[in-house]
Design an enzyme around this catalytic site. Sequence first.
Site, PDB file in Angstrom:
ATOM      1  N   CYS A  11       0.790  -1.233   0.000  1.00  0.00           N
ATOM      2  CA  CYS A  11       0.000   0.000   0.000  1.00  0.00           C
ATOM      3  C   CYS A  11       0.821   1.283   0.000  1.00  0.00           C
ATOM      4  O   CYS A  11       2.026   1.278   0.138  1.00  0.00           O
ATOM      5  CB  CYS A  11      -0.981  -0.015   1.162  1.00  0.00           C
ATOM      6  SG  CYS A  11      -2.365  -1.137   0.863  1.00  0.00           S
ATOM      7  N   ASP A  12       0.055   2.370  -0.071  1.00  0.00           N
ATOM      8  CA  ASP A  12       0.510   3.713  -0.410  1.00  0.00           C
ATOM      9  C   ASP A  12       1.870   4.104   0.156  1.00  0.00           C
ATOM     10  O   ASP A  12       2.856   4.182  -0.555  1.00  0.00           O
ATOM     11  CB  ASP A  12      -0.527   4.739   0.040  1.00  0.00           C
ATOM     12  CG  ASP A  12      -1.842   4.594  -0.701  1.00  0.00           C
ATOM     13  OD1 ASP A  12      -2.077   3.532  -1.289  1.00  0.00           O
ATOM     14  OD2 ASP A  12      -2.637   5.538  -0.695  1.00  0.00           O
ATOM     15  N   CYS A  39      -6.167  -1.466  -4.156  1.00  0.00           N
ATOM     16  CA  CYS A  39      -7.266  -1.021  -5.027  1.00  0.00           C
ATOM     17  C   CYS A  39      -6.770  -0.919  -6.466  1.00  0.00           C
ATOM     18  O   CYS A  39      -5.752  -0.268  -6.733  1.00  0.00           O
ATOM     19  CB  CYS A  39      -7.801   0.323  -4.554  1.00  0.00           C
ATOM     20  SG  CYS A  39      -8.508   0.275  -2.884  1.00  0.00           S
ATOM     21  N   GLU A  50      -3.794  14.106   2.645  1.00  0.00           N
ATOM     22  CA  GLU A  50      -4.454  14.029   1.346  1.00  0.00           C
ATOM     23  C   GLU A  50      -5.747  14.831   1.442  1.00  0.00           C
ATOM     24  O   GLU A  50      -6.589  14.573   2.306  1.00  0.00           O
ATOM     25  CB  GLU A  50      -4.763  12.578   0.980  1.00  0.00           C
ATOM     26  CG  GLU A  50      -3.513  11.769   0.684  1.00  0.00           C
ATOM     27  CD  GLU A  50      -3.822  10.340   0.278  1.00  0.00           C
ATOM     28  OE1 GLU A  50      -4.972   9.894   0.499  1.00  0.00           O
ATOM     29  OE2 GLU A  50      -2.930   9.667  -0.251  1.00  0.00           O
ATOM     30  N   SER A 100      -4.915  12.023  -2.969  1.00  0.00           N
ATOM     31  CA  SER A 100      -4.970  10.585  -3.166  1.00  0.00           C
ATOM     32  C   SER A 100      -4.615  10.268  -4.609  1.00  0.00           C
ATOM     33  O   SER A 100      -4.866  11.071  -5.520  1.00  0.00           O
ATOM     34  CB  SER A 100      -6.379  10.074  -2.860  1.00  0.00           C
ATOM     35  OG  SER A 100      -6.562   8.770  -3.370  1.00  0.00           O
TER      36      SER A 100
END
Length: 559
Positions: free
Chosen positions: A122-123, A195, A444, A470
């Site tokens: 993830c991010d 995602c 974000e 984002s």
Amino acid sequence: MWTGKKLFEGIEGARRRAIYKAGGYSNEDLRRPHIGIVDTWNEAAPGHMHMRQIAEAVKGGVWQGGGTPFEFGTISTCGSPCVGAENKALRYELVIRDVIAASIEIVAMEHMFDGLVLLSSCDSIIPAELMAAARLDIPSILVTGGPMQPGRHRGRDIVMSQLDEACLGGIKAERVTEEEILEMEEEVCPGPGACPLMGTANTMQILSEALGMSLPGSSTVPAVSSHRIRLARQSGRQVVELVGRGLSPSRIMTREALRNAIVVDLAIGGSTNAVLHLLTFARELGVELSLDDFDRLSRKTPCICAVIPNGPYTVVDLHEAGGARAVMGEVADLLDLGCLSVSGKRIGDNIKGATVRDRRVITGREAPVYGEGGLAVLKGNLAPRGCVTRPTSFPGEMLRHEGPARVFDSDEDAVKAIYDGRVNRGDVVVVRYEGPRGAPGMREVMLSTDALVGMGLSGSIVLVTDGRFSGFTQGAAIGHISPEAMAGGPLAIVRDGDIIEVDVVGRRLDIHLTEREIKTRLDGWRPPEAKVKKGVLTIYSRLAEQAEGGATIDTRLGG
């Protein structure tokens, strides 16, 4: 010679052997290279909930390769639960890089591991692990968790950003019903993985491959594919090989490799957050890299990847179209093909024979999604040290725009005004005090951007902020303004009604004020009271670099 060979033998090694024998390790095990396996598994994030299985495969590969694995955990999060909860929890999403990197540094140093396998999806988690790899500079390989399969809703693919937009604006604008949102909720996340759009998570998975820190062909393999398990086992074997060769991250993540990652980021239309992360890697490695490098490369690198939000396709579609290797093959003339990778081979060898299997997804340079790269760096009297935008998500008519400022001191204030109808078409929405110091944590700015999309306003309003966005963000959004408002940047003195001029093509962001007027206002400005007064965020707010330096805590002595 690896640590295990010289520190775990003889009388001097007795105390060390005794500790590890408590875990069932034998003398033979302890004579092998010691490989730390960094596991980000948790039950709260789909990007990490499948990491146990991946970790087991990695450990199997390490044993096969002649090493001894030692699995340990670090924290990981998913930002999605924070969205809409007044967004304040998102202050931690960038700060987590420094915390994770420090946790890996501490464990790896105290246990004197010879190599590392880093698991993540993830991010900010992937960048955190690569920061640690750069800082420690011991042979390391990143194993990503892959993209989630898209959900299916009423006969079409659906991804999380569409549910966000429906919840945060679509229902208020009566563009979607409550019944449809509840259906989407059941269908949008069908299983583990990141995602499946070109958000920060998948951007960073792909860039880890472009950097040479992940095995070729690995970054877009779906999370549920058995191929991902095979790649994990292969990575376990390969890290032992890297230890034997002494191939450390500083020999892989060179300036040329970072430049390759920029080119690939531009070609895929990747998340603007990648700018912060690549700048941070450069800082950890002592390599020169600046926003100017991004803009220079952007002017000659087309965006050729039609993945959401740059087109209608998902990262799973990208994988089926040929994945990162195919994208890199399309822009091979812009890459340094001699860069080393964790495969033991050079990037040119890794992408040899790669082909594009679907030109709708990887469009190629003859029919690019956008003629220049997926990122643009703007400068001007409102952003003296630069800011970043994603021109591929701009409506064409908004690439040049001039309008009155509507100024808000937080994302929450802005979204309330949008819902109350106090923002008009043609306005330039300014959301400030959301930078590294101001938020703190460089949040974000998601509530405002999603509200504009949901309310059908994103095609007629530009949003500018010293916060970030984002990777899901659509519409005309400009972020990372530096210096930020809390640091006394010009954004701090913007007033309602001031005319702001945006020129993405000309790479400018300006306010229609003279230098004298800006100076007079700044002389009279005083910073507002800090929004957070305890905890890790206060440490970050005091020590973090500005956005053009990566917005991370600078751990180097003397800065």
